[in-house]
Design an enzyme around this catalytic site. Structure first.
Site, PDB file in Angstrom:
ATOM      1  N   LYS A  50       4.787  70.768  65.537  1.00 20.82           N
ATOM      2  CA  LYS A  50       4.087  69.520  65.891  1.00 20.82           C
ATOM      3  C   LYS A  50       3.701  69.656  67.362  1.00 20.82           C
ATOM      4  O   LYS A  50       4.526  69.446  68.259  1.00 20.82           O
ATOM      5  CB  LYS A  50       5.028  68.323  65.684  1.00 20.82           C
ATOM      6  CG  LYS A  50       4.351  67.008  65.359  1.00 20.82           C
ATOM      7  CD  LYS A  50       3.371  66.535  66.411  1.00 20.82           C
ATOM      8  CE  LYS A  50       4.043  65.907  67.603  1.00 20.82           C
ATOM      9  NZ  LYS A  50       3.080  65.549  68.684  1.00 20.82           N
ATOM     10  N   GLU A  70      14.525  71.688  75.457  1.00 15.38           N
ATOM     11  CA  GLU A  70      14.047  72.193  76.757  1.00 15.38           C
ATOM     12  C   GLU A  70      13.292  71.038  77.393  1.00 15.38           C
ATOM     13  O   GLU A  70      12.185  70.711  76.961  1.00 15.38           O
ATOM     14  CB  GLU A  70      13.104  73.381  76.577  1.00 15.38           C
ATOM     15  CG  GLU A  70      13.823  74.659  76.196  1.00 15.38           C
ATOM     16  CD  GLU A  70      12.900  75.860  76.174  1.00 15.38           C
ATOM     17  OE1 GLU A  70      13.185  76.776  75.404  1.00 15.38           O
ATOM     18  OE2 GLU A  70      11.887  75.879  76.896  1.00 15.38           O
ATOM     19  N   CYS A  75       7.389  72.290  84.185  1.00 16.28           N
ATOM     20  CA  CYS A  75       8.778  71.805  84.143  1.00 16.28           C
ATOM     21  C   CYS A  75       9.577  72.347  85.320  1.00 16.28           C
ATOM     22  O   CYS A  75      10.547  71.738  85.738  1.00 16.28           O
ATOM     23  CB  CYS A  75       9.420  72.178  82.821  1.00 16.28           C
ATOM     24  SG  CYS A  75       9.323  73.934  82.443  1.00 16.28           S
ATOM     25  N   GLU A 119      11.021  62.808  87.549  1.00 21.42           N
ATOM     26  CA  GLU A 119      10.023  63.868  87.374  1.00 21.42           C
ATOM     27  C   GLU A 119       8.628  63.228  87.412  1.00 21.42           C
ATOM     28  O   GLU A 119       8.321  62.374  86.583  1.00 21.42           O
ATOM     29  CB  GLU A 119      10.241  64.578  86.040  1.00 21.42           C
ATOM     30  CG  GLU A 119       9.314  65.755  85.853  1.00 21.42           C
ATOM     31  CD  GLU A 119       9.502  66.440  84.497  1.00 21.42           C
ATOM     32  OE1 GLU A 119       9.611  65.727  83.486  1.00 21.42           O
ATOM     33  OE2 GLU A 119       9.514  67.685  84.465  1.00 21.42           O
TER      34      GLU A 119
END
Ligand code: NAD
Length: 489
Positions: free
Chosen positions: A175, A250, A285, A392
């Protein structure tokens, strides 16, 4: 002109969503819709899982060395189509072509080939318990696994995760992220061309709420790997509880780049700037989103970073001299802008940048006026507890925090909920070793930053994830352990 459509890939066939709905995919450098992808839901996921369940036993029975040969052919076809795939991805998520074409595509093909080489290295143990029983452990494929992808580097992630799952003998339902999945859907035809049986890899586009949740909740999916934000990781963890579905996560990061006063400041500034302003306009990331800088060199370092940031060309992702493209979607653009507003309100000082929209472009280009542009930006904060320092941002926005002592530097570096990566710049070898031990993250770089390689384990701690991917044990996350007791008849 009607935008092109990129259908799902199920059982080796191109299929629209069963409900017939399409989602717009926007070119982030213009803000205009350029393609449409299926708005899939639980029925499409169910079809894909059924196809994968039919394919899984046959694929698992293929000898590992033959699975490896198919994967190597896949890597070869990816290499042959690298130019088209990279252009599609740059158009779709705004990552500059130099990075998609120059790094993600060749790296992705190498990653597939590396995982192919692991296919016949899977071993088990023999346990000596005395008595007559022969006891051993086996690592077996799960059967059907799910893979949920983010939008910042869809193809690189697709190649890495899917090749690992396949090398281990699983069938896969993917997905991808609804914001940028055209490159992944465009590349699906290469799978069966390389010799994969239909149904071994299925790709179903749609939103996280409809298609993603249906994949995690599907009882036929034994394991799901999610690469995405920590918020998504939390939600998926809740959903997985119903079926006790195995998860690999992750997730996000807020990586600290510590600069000690004995560092090569020119190299540190170049490395730090490159690690937050390029690599997808900071949508990485492992972006160096916090510079933790010794107070005695704070100004000298941040001035150097400013010079690097000024030299970066912000513009069309496909142009050969562009260093930084746009933010990948309007939603993410709004999020980054909200942090540009929040910084000064929280008491952070804007050191440079802060601009957005067409003003952030290096030169005027009316065709790009509707794009999601953000200037390379640096704030100074003296309090690591600010939201700017804790959350973040996922854009070309860094915050510099001064420190006086080494202990203080590590306390700041470790002072967030994330633990994906971090690093330090120093010429002192003993200090470099201390930094490796002290930084609580899955990866630590010394005198370099934002380096990831298929042969090196990579994964997060704390709220950044739960398992390493890549490296010699990369297949472990795609295999489940069985103990076998055999008594003589
Ligand atoms: P996201 O979490 O919004 O989406 C990631 C994927 O999860 C998408 O496919 C999305 O549709 C799906 N999703 C969202 N909600 C879901 C739900 N409730 N159930 C199931 N699936 C759901 O992340 P993003 O914005 O696409 O990507 C950026 C994030 O990914 C950042 O936090 C970044 O740090 C992280 N990321 C991590 C790594 C890593 O290796 N650790 C690599 C790349 C990106």
């Amino acid at each position: 002109m009607t935008p092109p459509t990129y259908p799902n890939h199920i059982d080796g066939e191109s299929r629209p969503a069963i409900g017939g709905g399409w989602l717009d995919s926007t070119d982030p450098s213009t803000g205009r819709v350029w393609a449409r992808v299926p708005d899939s839901g639980p029925d499409d996921i169910a079809e894909a899982v059924d196809a994968a369940r039919r394919a899984a036993p046959g694929w698992a029975a293929v000898p590992p060395a033959r699975r490896a040969a198919v994967l190597r052919r896949w890597a070869q076809t990816v290499t042959e189509h690298a130019d088209d795939l990279a252009r599609t991805e740059s158009r779709d998520n705004g990552r500059v072509l130099r990075e998609t074409r120059g790094a993600d595509l060749p790296g992705g093909a190498m990653h597939i080939a590396y995982n192919a080489g692991l296919a016949d290295t899977v071993t088990g143990d023999t346990l000596h318990l005395g008595g007559t029983a022969s006891v051993s452990t086996l690592l077996e494929p799960y059967g059907v696994v799910g893979v949920i992808l983010p939008w910042n580097a869809p193809l690189a992630m697709f190649f890495a995760k899917v090749s690992g799952a396949l090398a281990a003998g699983n069938a896969v339902v993917v997905k991808p992220a609804e914001q940028a999945c055209c490159s992944v859907l465009a590349g699906c035809a290469l799978l069966e061309e390389a010799g994969l049986p239909p149904g071994a890899v299925n790709v179903v586009a749609g939103t996280g709420e409809r298609a993603g949740e249906a994949l995690v909740a599907h009882p036929g999916v034994a394991k799901v790997h999610v690469t995405g934000s920590t918020a998504t990781g939390r939600r998926v963890t809740e959903l997985s509880a119903a079926g006790i579905t195995d998860l690999s996560l992750e997730l996000g990061g807020k990586s600290a780049c510590i600069v000690f006063d004995d560092a090569d400041l020119d190299a540190a500034a170049a490395g730090a700037a490159g690690a937050v302003y390029t690599g997808g306009a900071g949508q990485s990331c492992v972006a160096a989103s916090r510079f933790v800088v010794q107070d005695t060199v704070f100004e000298a370092f941040t001035e150097r970073v400013r010079a690097h940031a000024r030299a970066l060309r912000v513009g069309a992702p496909g142009a050969p001299d562009t260093d930084m493209g746009p933010i990948a979607s309007e939603e993410q653009y709004r999020k980054v802008l909200s942090y540009l507003e929040l910084g000064p309100k929280e008491g952070a000082e804007l050191l440079f940048g802060g601009g957005s929209g067409p003003d952030a472009l290096t030169g005027p280009d009316p065709a790009l006026d509707g794009g999601y542009w953000v200037e390379p930006t640096l704030f100074r904060a003296d309090d690591g507890g600010l939201r700017l320092c804790q959350e973040e941002i996922f854009g070309p926005v860094a915050v510099a925090l001064p420190f006086a002592t080494e202990e203080e530097a590590y306390a700041i570096a470790n002072g967030t909920g994330y633990g994906l990566a971090g690093g330090a710049w120093t010429r002192d070898l003993a200090r470099a070793r201390r930094a490796v031990s002290a930084i609580d993250a899955g990866t630590v770089w010394i005198n370099t930053f934002r380096r990831i390689h298929w042969a090196v384990p990579f994964g997060g701690r704390k709220q950044s994830g739960n398992l390493p991917s890549n490296g010699p044990d990369a297949l472990r996350e795609w295999l489940t352990l069985k103990a076998a007791w055999i008594e003589p008849a």
